[in-house]
Motif scaffolding. Structure first.
Motif, PDB file in Angstrom:
ATOM      1  N   GLY A   1       1.005  -0.905  -0.284  1.00 19.63           N
ATOM      2  CA  GLY A   1       0.431   0.021   0.401  1.00 19.63           C
ATOM      3  C   GLY A   1       0.820   1.455  -0.419  1.00 19.63           C
ATOM      4  N   GLU A   2       0.920   2.238  -1.006  1.00 16.38           N
ATOM      5  CA  GLU A   2       1.005   3.372  -0.220  1.00 16.38           C
ATOM      6  C   GLU A   2       2.142   3.838   0.473  1.00 16.38           C
ATOM      7  OE1 GLU A   2      -0.240   8.305  -2.395  1.00 16.38           O
ATOM      8  OE2 GLU A   2      -0.026   6.508  -4.166  1.00 16.38           O
ATOM      9  N   TYR A   3       2.889   4.139   1.042  1.00 15.95           N
ATOM     10  CA  TYR A   3       2.902   4.820   2.618  1.00 15.95           C
ATOM     11  C   TYR A   3       3.101   4.695   3.716  1.00 15.95           C
ATOM     12  CZ  TYR A   3       4.231   8.977  -1.458  1.00 15.95           C
ATOM     13  OH  TYR A   3       4.700   9.374  -1.959  1.00 15.95           O
ATOM     14  N   LEU A   4       2.409   3.006   3.205  1.00 15.36           N
ATOM     15  CA  LEU A   4       2.467   2.057   4.132  1.00 15.36           C
ATOM     16  C   LEU A   4       3.383   1.592   4.852  1.00 15.36           C
ATOM     17  CD1 LEU A   4       0.086  -1.098   3.954  1.00 15.36           C
ATOM     18  CD2 LEU A   4      -0.502   1.549   4.630  1.00 15.36           C
ATOM     19  N   GLY A   5       5.200   1.582   4.608  1.00 12.92           N
ATOM     20  CA  GLY A   5       5.641   1.879   5.868  1.00 12.92           C
ATOM     21  C   GLY A   5       6.518   3.015   5.897  1.00 12.92           C
ATOM     22  N   ASP A   6       7.038   2.669   7.865  1.00  9.60           N
ATOM     23  CA  ASP A   6       7.516   3.535   7.696  1.00  9.60           C
ATOM     24  C   ASP A   6       8.614   3.838   8.660  1.00  9.60           C
ATOM     25  OD1 ASP A   6       5.149   6.065   8.375  1.00  9.60           O
ATOM     26  OD2 ASP A   6       4.262   4.853   8.559  1.00  9.60           O
ATOM     27  N   VAL A   7      10.168   4.593   7.800  1.00  8.69           N
ATOM     28  CA  VAL A   7      11.523   4.037   8.180  1.00  8.69           C
ATOM     29  C   VAL A   7      11.899   5.454   9.201  1.00  8.69           C
ATOM     30  CG1 VAL A   7      13.876   3.849   7.537  1.00  8.69           C
ATOM     31  CG2 VAL A   7      11.857   3.046   6.459  1.00  8.69           C
ATOM     32  N   TYR A   8      12.720   5.251  10.809  1.00 12.95           N
ATOM     33  CA  TYR A   8      12.645   6.510  11.375  1.00 12.95           C
ATOM     34  C   TYR A   8      14.146   5.995  11.621  1.00 12.95           C
ATOM     35  CZ  TYR A   8       7.822   6.324  13.155  1.00 12.95           C
ATOM     36  OH  TYR A   8       5.902   6.179  12.473  1.00 12.95           O
ATOM     37  N   LEU A   9      14.663   7.119  11.698  1.00 11.40           N
ATOM     38  CA  LEU A   9      16.150   7.736  11.597  1.00 11.40           C
ATOM     39  C   LEU A   9      16.394   8.040  13.395  1.00 11.40           C
ATOM     40  CD1 LEU A   9      19.470   6.868  10.912  1.00 11.40           C
ATOM     41  CD2 LEU A   9      18.993   9.364  10.170  1.00 11.40           C
ATOM     42  N   TYR A  10      16.795   7.648  14.070  1.00 12.10           N
ATOM     43  CA  TYR A  10      17.894   8.290  15.405  1.00 12.10           C
ATOM     44  C   TYR A  10      18.786   8.057  15.172  1.00 12.10           C
ATOM     45  CZ  TYR A  10      12.731   7.336  17.207  1.00 12.10           C
ATOM     46  OH  TYR A  10      11.296   7.099  17.047  1.00 12.10           O
ATOM     47  N   ASN A  11      19.547   9.475  16.247  1.00 12.33           N
ATOM     48  CA  ASN A  11      20.624   9.412  16.414  1.00 12.33           C
ATOM     49  C   ASN A  11      21.338   8.657  17.759  1.00 12.33           C
ATOM     50  OD1 ASN A  11      23.784   9.809  16.000  1.00 12.33           O
ATOM     51  ND2 ASN A  11      23.072  12.311  15.687  1.00 12.33           N
ATOM     52  N   LEU A  12      21.185   7.656  18.444  1.00  9.31           N
ATOM     53  CA  LEU A  12      21.736   7.694  19.690  1.00  9.31           C
ATOM     54  C   LEU A  12      23.249   7.903  19.857  1.00  9.31           C
ATOM     55  CD1 LEU A  12      19.293   5.271  18.163  1.00  9.31           C
ATOM     56  CD2 LEU A  12      19.890   3.647  19.836  1.00  9.31           C
ATOM     57  N   THR A  13      23.312   7.893  21.420  1.00  8.09           N
ATOM     58  CA  THR A  13      24.160   8.404  22.341  1.00  8.09           C
ATOM     59  C   THR A  13      24.336   7.492  23.443  1.00  8.09           C
ATOM     60  OG1 THR A  13      23.539  10.364  23.222  1.00  8.09           O
ATOM     61  CG2 THR A  13      24.257  10.557  21.409  1.00  8.09           C
ATOM     62  N   ASN A  14      25.808   7.237  24.032  1.00  7.04           N
ATOM     63  CA  ASN A  14      26.420   6.314  25.150  1.00  7.04           C
ATOM     64  C   ASN A  14      25.345   7.741  26.255  1.00  7.04           C
ATOM     65  OD1 ASN A  14      28.096   8.357  25.137  1.00  7.04           O
ATOM     66  ND2 ASN A  14      29.165   6.166  24.872  1.00  7.04           N
ATOM     67  N   GLU A  15      26.303   7.674  27.868  1.00  9.54           N
ATOM     68  CA  GLU A  15      26.331   8.669  28.917  1.00  9.54           C
ATOM     69  C   GLU A  15      26.950   9.674  28.550  1.00  9.54           C
ATOM     70  OE1 GLU A  15      26.182   5.487  28.863  1.00  9.54           O
ATOM     71  OE2 GLU A  15      24.601   4.752  30.257  1.00  9.54           O
ATOM     72  N   LYS A  16      28.102   9.549  27.826  1.00  3.14           N
ATOM     73  CA  LYS A  16      29.145  10.510  26.927  1.00  3.14           C
ATOM     74  C   LYS A  16      28.703  11.652  26.010  1.00  3.14           C
ATOM     75  CE  LYS A  16      33.097   8.093  29.519  1.00  3.14           C
ATOM     76  NZ  LYS A  16      34.023   6.871  29.135  1.00  3.14           N
ATOM     77  N   GLY A  17      27.952  11.208  25.266  1.00  2.00           N
ATOM     78  CA  GLY A  17      27.271  12.507  24.728  1.00  2.00           C
ATOM     79  C   GLY A  17      27.779  11.513  22.912  1.00  2.00           C
ATOM     80  N   THR A  18      28.673  10.567  23.167  1.00  2.00           N
ATOM     81  CA  THR A  18      29.640   9.529  22.543  1.00  2.00           C
ATOM     82  C   THR A  18      28.528   8.817  21.136  1.00  2.00           C
ATOM     83  OG1 THR A  18      31.463   9.496  22.839  1.00  2.00           O
ATOM     84  CG2 THR A  18      31.038   8.132  21.020  1.00  2.00           C
ATOM     85  N   GLU A  19      28.919   9.570  19.454  1.00  4.80           N
ATOM     86  CA  GLU A  19      27.210   9.152  18.802  1.00  4.80           C
ATOM     87  C   GLU A  19      27.771   7.122  18.429  1.00  4.80           C
ATOM     88  OE1 GLU A  19      26.837  10.983  15.691  1.00  4.80           O
ATOM     89  OE2 GLU A  19      27.124  12.836  16.358  1.00  4.80           O
ATOM     90  N   TYR A  20      26.642   6.462  18.592  1.00  2.00           N
ATOM     91  CA  TYR A  20      27.681   5.237  18.723  1.00  2.00           C
ATOM     92  C   TYR A  20      27.402   4.020  17.320  1.00  2.00           C
ATOM     93  CZ  TYR A  20      25.403   3.611  23.318  1.00  2.00           C
ATOM     94  OH  TYR A  20      25.548   3.072  24.525  1.00  2.00           O
ATOM     95  N   ASN A  21      27.152   5.135  16.234  1.00  2.00           N
ATOM     96  CA  ASN A  21      27.419   5.006  14.511  1.00  2.00           C
ATOM     97  C   ASN A  21      29.075   5.435  14.406  1.00  2.00           C
ATOM     98  OD1 ASN A  21      28.375   8.250  13.478  1.00  2.00           O
ATOM     99  ND2 ASN A  21      25.966   8.403  14.758  1.00  2.00           N
ATOM    100  N   SER A  22      29.380   5.943  15.463  1.00  2.00           N
ATOM    101  CA  SER A  22      31.627   6.437  15.586  1.00  2.00           C
ATOM    102  C   SER A  22      31.608   5.003  15.759  1.00  2.00           C
ATOM    103  CB  SER A  22      31.585   7.440  16.683  1.00  2.00           C
ATOM    104  OG  SER A  22      30.948   6.886  17.843  1.00  2.00           O
ATOM    105  N   PHE A  23      31.474   4.537  16.517  1.00  2.00           N
ATOM    106  CA  PHE A  23      32.010   2.962  16.810  1.00  2.00           C
ATOM    107  C   PHE A  23      32.374   1.356  15.575  1.00  2.00           C
ATOM    108  CE2 PHE A  23      30.321   3.976  21.315  1.00  2.00           C
ATOM    109  CZ  PHE A  23      30.938   4.211  21.311  1.00  2.00           C
ATOM    110  N   ILE A  24      31.179   2.020  14.185  1.00  2.00           N
ATOM    111  CA  ILE A  24      30.797   1.332  13.182  1.00  2.00           C
ATOM    112  C   ILE A  24      31.282   1.837  11.610  1.00  2.00           C
ATOM    113  CG2 ILE A  24      29.493   0.583  12.371  1.00  2.00           C
ATOM    114  CD1 ILE A  24      30.240  -0.862  14.903  1.00  2.00           C
TER     115      ILE A  24
END
Length: 804
Positions: A622-645
């Motif tokens: 169906g039209e636009y039935l799919g929702d993709v949500y992008l988040y920018n997760l960090t740890n307690e120190k504010g470091t983005e988890y994407n930076s590890f990868i």
């Protein structure tokens, strides 16, 4: 009649072997449409001489005694240097060709010298000091004194070659040193990738012919008989009476690609199409139609970045052949899969193999269609290793399909651009790059897009919309939002993709603790043993099955017991469909064919985000039935988890493309991808590629191999996980095999259990492995399972672990 006393192998006269190898080398090049800077006839002659002379050094009493002892006693006391034959054989090769072509003679000398080893850097190969030259001369003199000269003369006469006097051979060592020094200066000033390719091609022709004759004592040709319209026929049979909007779009794209093939005269092409548009069928159909247009027998090599996808694509292609040509035609000389876990089994219509013969045929891609990994293909292109280069000659006269090419690291774009253009012309290769997110490896005037207007098809797909939030969000706050989403979207299947195993494990535990009704939770990561991963993916996919007329008809054809079980399961699923919640790492992006309502993605690069979106409303429900949500997760120190990868450069370019945007609709993905790759290309460093180009120009084979790493080597260790009695039996068998003293026999026996063995193996960073190594691998016994392995979330990591 002359009575031959010299042997190359057990019960194989030396003259028989070297004649077969020389004739095979000659025939390989004769049958190839290669186009080097040297005339083809010249290369044919040089390769034949290499084959005829490559084992002449076995004509010494030293080698003959060694061979006899090995056959009789499985061991030998003959001095290793004196029984060696490569260098003495190479001297014969050089002098046979010196008057024909000095440059090729020196090239052939090195190839024959190295035919039982790996290729070396030419600056090392061509630099011989006086002390080394003296020792070499001393060794050669001893070998010549024990050479069976009468038979060698007779052999050379029968092969149409002149006998070289031993004094000429000895004195020729200094000549080679001088000529090598002169040529080294030329090589260092060389700016021609052609020499690198021809060197490896000739080397491959020799070692391939040598091994093939030693194993089979004959050549193994392929009869090309797969119809060029086999995919069209298959689709008629498979989808007869099944009409859908998605199916119509897929057919339209396929027709567009077919028209593009007819019009293209380029050797480098691309197919840029949205995810879920049937690229598996489209790609192989395009290659077969191209083969039909060229009117030549061309091997089709279909490459994928992930081993996990190869099996499913291989099954599709096998089904095509079965449906159209018949079940008995699904043989390995028609369709072959090759990766590091492939079964050592080769089936042809004439004969079945499950030993070294099978291994040779598989590893050398003896098939009309080969389904393999990027790793296998690129290792062949850039390697210096004998074991990988043996099939280098088999990539000539081929159509190479590279699927999901966006996974090629951007630092290698330039070298792939330069090298592939030369390989395409010299080795007669046609490259087709396939993806939804086409990287800018080639300029527009260097590559032909086979889909006339890709945007037209991207505009037709309105399956998903990407919700963007680049603001940093603490992981604890993210969990609160996920709890809210899961409770509000009670009828939605949701996939959460996290950047680290530890994060994924924590998220999965959080969801399990919610104790949700009518919900099945699944966890996926590489920390789970492969056989269990496959089982979970099957379970996730079966929830998508709807018992339509076509499926029901297919079930009726199954065996009674299987039919009843499957019908019962599907009926139950349709009556009371349970919601699926899947938590995964990037593993899910590797071509895993599942269809979810919502995808939640931790911050990643554009190409990964695109792949994640491809798991959402994949079947266009169906039209636009799919929702993709992008988040920018960090740890307690504010470091983005994407930076590890991910590379920070790529993340920065991703953020530049996505900034100031809240929602991007699927028809806009093509433009999003284009912007991303333009930004990446504009500012990226080409230092890695330029270094490789320099090494290639200088024929530094070892340095090229050491500096091209498709996947960064990580300090990981393999861990065998014993989860059941069958795994315990496999481990005990492994221990028994590892105690085998004969190395070759040990390797051969391990091949019989390799697939089952690695079905129970995970790869973990060495610093995180709690178990000690046992026979080259860490081991978790069934009794110790609970301390190291969780059956739901896999290998137990430390708090700060970030393994994918």
């Amino acid at each position: 009649m002359y009575s031959y006393k010299l042997f190359s192998h057990e019960n194989i006269p030396l003259i028989t072997h070297i004649k077969n190898v020389g004739d095979r080398c000659y025939k390989i090049i004769k049958n190839k449409s290669v186009n080097f800077s040297y005339e083809k006839e010249k290369l044919m002659y040089v390769s034949k001489v290499m084959g005829y002379t490559h084992d002449l050094g076995k004509g010494t009493k030293y080698f003959q005694k060694y061979l006899h002892q090995m056959i009789t006693y499985k061991k030998s006391d003959v001095n290793e240097k004196l029984r060696s034959h490569g260098l003495l054989s190479a001297l014969y090769t050089y002098h046979m060709l010196k008057g024909f072509d000095e440059e090729l003679a020196l090239m052939a000398f090195t190839i024959v010298k190295r035919h039982h080893g790996n290729l070396e850097n030419m600056d090392v190969e061509y630099t011989i000091d006086s002390v080394k030259a003296k020792n070499v001369k001393k060794q050669i003199k001893k070998q010549l004194n024990e050479l069976e000269k009468e038979e060698i003369k007779y052999i050379l006469e029968k092969l149409g070659l002149e006998y070289i006097d031993e004094k000429v051979l000895l004195n020729g060592i200094e000549d080679i040193v001088y000529e090598a020094f002169e040529q080294l200066n030329e090589i260092q000033e060389n700016n021609d990738l052609d020499k690198y390719i021809i060197y490896k091609f000739l080397y491959s022709c020799l070692i391939f012919s040598d091994k093939e004759d030693a194993i089979f004592h004959k050549s193994n040709g392929i009869k090309y008989d797969i119809p060029c319209n086999v995919v069209d026929k298959y689709k008629t049979i498979k989808f007869k009476g099944k009409n859908s909007e998605l199916g119509d779009i897929r057919n339209e794209i396929s027709k567009d690609v077919e028209d593009g093939i007819k019009e293209s005269n380029n050797r480098i092409m691309s197919i840029t199409a949205p995810t879920g548009t049937g690229k598996t069928l489209m790609a192989i159909s395009a290659a077969l139609k191209l083969k039909e247009k060229l009117k030549k027998d061309m091997k089709i090599i279909y490459c994928l970045p992930f081993t996990s996808v190869i099996d499913q694509n291989y099954e599709v292609y096998s089904e095509i052949i079965e449906k159209v040509m018949g079940k008995d035609k699904v043989t390995n000389d028609r369709i072959l899969k090759h990766h590091h876990l492939s079964d050592i089994k080769y089936v042809s219509e004439a004969q079945n193999y499950n030993d070294n013969k099978a291994k040779f045929l598989i590893e050398n891609w003896n098939s009309q269609i080969v389904v393999t990994t990027f790793m296998q293909f690129f290792n062949t292109v850039f390697s210096d290793k004998n074991s990988q280069l043996v099939k280098y000659n088999n990539i000539s006269n081929s159509i190479v399909l590279l699927d999901e090419v966006q996974s090629i690291p951007f630092k290698y774009w330039l070298i792939i651009n330069k090298l592939f253009k030369v390989m395409a012309e010299t080795l007669n290769i046609y490259f087709i790059f396939i993806t939804a997110t086409q990287p800018l490896i080639f300029k527009e005037d260097e590559i032909t897009e086979l889909i006339s207007q890709p945007k037209k098809y991207f505009d037709k797909f309105k399956r998903t919309k990407l919700h963007i939030n680049l603001d940093k969000i603490m992981y604890s706050d993210f969990l609160v939002e996920m709890e809210k989403m899961i409770l509000e979207k009670k009828d939605k299947d949701i996939l959460l993709i996290l950047n680290t195993v530890k994060l994924a494990q924590s998220t999965y535990k959080f969801i399990k603790d919610m104790d949700l009704e009518n919900t099945d939770e699944y966890f996926l990561s590489t920390g789970i043993i492969p056989k269990e991963r496959r089982n979970r993916i099957r379970q996730i996919k079966i929830g998508n099955i709807q018992l339509d007329k076509f499926t029901y008809t297919s079930i009726l054809k199954l065996k009674t017991k299987v039919k009843a079980n499957l019908k019962d399961k599907i009926t139950k699923l349709n009556k009371n469909k349970r919601r699926k919640l899947v938590v995964s790492t990037q593993l899910i992006e590797a071509g895993v064919d599942i269809d979810m309502d919502i995808v939640v993605r931790d911050m990643a690069t554009i190409d990964s985000i695109n792949q994640s979106s491809g798991r959402c409303n994949r079947e266009n429900r169906g039209e636009y039935l799919g929702d993709v949500y992008l988040y920018n997760l960090t740890n307690e120190k504010g470091t983005e988890y994407n930076s590890f990868i991910y590379d920070n450069y790529l993340i920065t370019k991703t953020k530049e493309v996505l900034e100031d945007k809240d929602v991007i609709y699927e028809e806009e993905y093509l433009n999003m991808n284009k912007q991303y790759f333009e930004k990446v290309k504009k500012d990226m460093t080409e230092d890695d590629s330029k270094k490789l180009i320099k090494f290639i120009n200088e024929l530094k084979f070892k340095d090229v191999a050491n500096n091209f790493k498709l996947i960064d080597v990580q300090n990981k260790i393999s861990v065998f996980i014993e989860t059941d009695d069958y795994a315990k039996a496999i481990w005990n068998k492994y221990k028994e095999i590892m105690n085998e003293k004969d190395v070759l026999l040990r390797k051969e026996r391990f091949n019989t259990i390799k697939k089952d063995f690695y079905d129970n193996v995970v790869n973990i960073f060495k610093t995180k492995v709690k178990e000690s190594e046992e026979m080259g691998i860490a081991y978790v016994s069934y009794e110790a399972l609970n301390g190291s392995y969780d059956r739901e979330t896999g290998y137990k990591m430390e708090e700060n672990d970030v393994i994918l």
